[in-house]
Scaffold this motif. Structure first.
Motif, PDB file in Angstrom:
ATOM      1  N   SER A  22      -0.639  47.340  -7.498  1.00  0.00           N
ATOM      2  CA  SER A  22       0.239  46.477  -8.288  1.00  0.00           C
ATOM      3  C   SER A  22       0.434  45.119  -7.616  1.00  0.00           C
ATOM      4  CB  SER A  22       1.580  47.160  -8.540  1.00  0.00           C
ATOM      5  OG  SER A  22       2.284  47.330  -7.329  1.00  0.00           O
ATOM      6  N   TYR A  40       2.449  40.249 -15.289  1.00  0.00           N
ATOM      7  CA  TYR A  40       3.633  41.022 -15.669  1.00  0.00           C
ATOM      8  C   TYR A  40       3.475  42.521 -15.400  1.00  0.00           C
ATOM      9  CZ  TYR A  40       5.122  36.766 -18.021  1.00  0.00           C
ATOM     10  OH  TYR A  40       5.480  35.483 -18.299  1.00  0.00           O
ATOM     11  N   PRO A  41       2.332  43.129 -15.718  1.00  0.00           N
ATOM     12  CA  PRO A  41       2.190  44.559 -15.411  1.00  0.00           C
ATOM     13  C   PRO A  41       2.257  44.853 -13.920  1.00  0.00           C
ATOM     14  CG  PRO A  41       0.510  43.895 -16.958  1.00  0.00           C
ATOM     15  CD  PRO A  41       1.211  42.657 -16.520  1.00  0.00           C
ATOM     16  N   ILE A  97       5.914  45.325 -13.130  1.00  0.00           N
ATOM     17  CA  ILE A  97       6.435  46.589 -13.661  1.00  0.00           C
ATOM     18  C   ILE A  97       5.890  47.778 -12.873  1.00  0.00           C
ATOM     19  CG2 ILE A  97       6.564  48.059 -15.706  1.00  0.00           C
ATOM     20  CD1 ILE A  97       6.288  45.465 -17.379  1.00  0.00           C
ATOM     21  N   PHE A 111       8.734  53.638 -15.701  1.00  0.00           N
ATOM     22  CA  PHE A 111       8.280  52.289 -15.377  1.00  0.00           C
ATOM     23  C   PHE A 111       6.768  52.239 -15.188  1.00  0.00           C
ATOM     24  CE2 PHE A 111      12.675  51.170 -14.556  1.00  0.00           C
ATOM     25  CZ  PHE A 111      12.707  49.860 -15.011  1.00  0.00           C
ATOM     26  N   GLY A 170       4.202  50.088 -17.349  1.00  0.00           N
ATOM     27  CA  GLY A 170       3.296  49.184 -16.645  1.00  0.00           C
ATOM     28  C   GLY A 170       1.860  49.372 -17.070  1.00  0.00           C
TER      29      GLY A 170
END
Length: 171
Positions: free
Chosen positions: A40, A63-64, A67, A95, A99
């Motif tokens: 991430s 954005y992912p 998350i 979450f 994501g």
């Protein structure tokens, strides 16, 4: 009576085995969650780099990463908690699921926006060409017309496409 003693011995023997299996599963889940956290952060880094490099297209691919990072962080904390472990792990799963869904949606949306904003004028004006693969491993020099100097010769690798409009001959 003999049967109950045998059952009691077998249940005593399986208790350490189940604790070992639980600790092994916990360790594996922490490894997977830390790996997801690293992925991430990588998604966030690449997304922010793409956002700062593009001028005419907005990119939402980072954005992912935020998350997924938050979900994996909750997973790491939740796996080490004693109380409220279940609630934290459920929140982590929620979450992470959002994501993953956001990653697919952002990939599709960013791809559509990138495809819509590609400038095809140099291609239609025959200013883009293909350099075939040569026997040499070095790059091949190509003549590109330049407004102030006449021609410049950028070095292009073989088996690739190039557009003279994309090269700044002075730099």
């Amino acid at each position: 009576m003999h049967q109950s003693l045998t059952q009691q011995r077998s249940s005593d023997m399986s208790l350490p085995d189940s604790m070992g299996a639980f600790n092994r599963r916990k360790r594996n889940s922490i490894y997977v969650t830390v790996t997801l956290l690293i992925v991430s952060v990588l998604i966030l880094t690449v997304g922010l780099a793409a956002t700062t490099r593009t001028q005419n297209v907005t990119v939402g691919g980072y954005y992912p990463g935020v998350i997924l990072g938050f979900g994996s962080f909750l997973g790491i904390i939740g796996s080490n908690l004693v109380e409220n472990k279940r609630q934290m792990l459920v929140a982590s799963i929620v979450f992470i699921s959002f994501g993953v869904i956001a990653a697919f949606c952002c990939a599709i949306v960013d791809g559509v926006f990138a495809a819509r904003h590609i400038d095809l004028k140099p291609l239609y004006a025959n200013r883009c060409h293909y350099v075939p693969k040569t026997s040499q491993k070095e790059a091949e020099e190509v003549n590109c017309p330049h407004l102030s100097r006449g021609f410049c010769t950028p070095r292009i690798r073989g088996n690739t496409c190039f557009c003279c409009d994309l090269y700044n001959c002075g730099k």
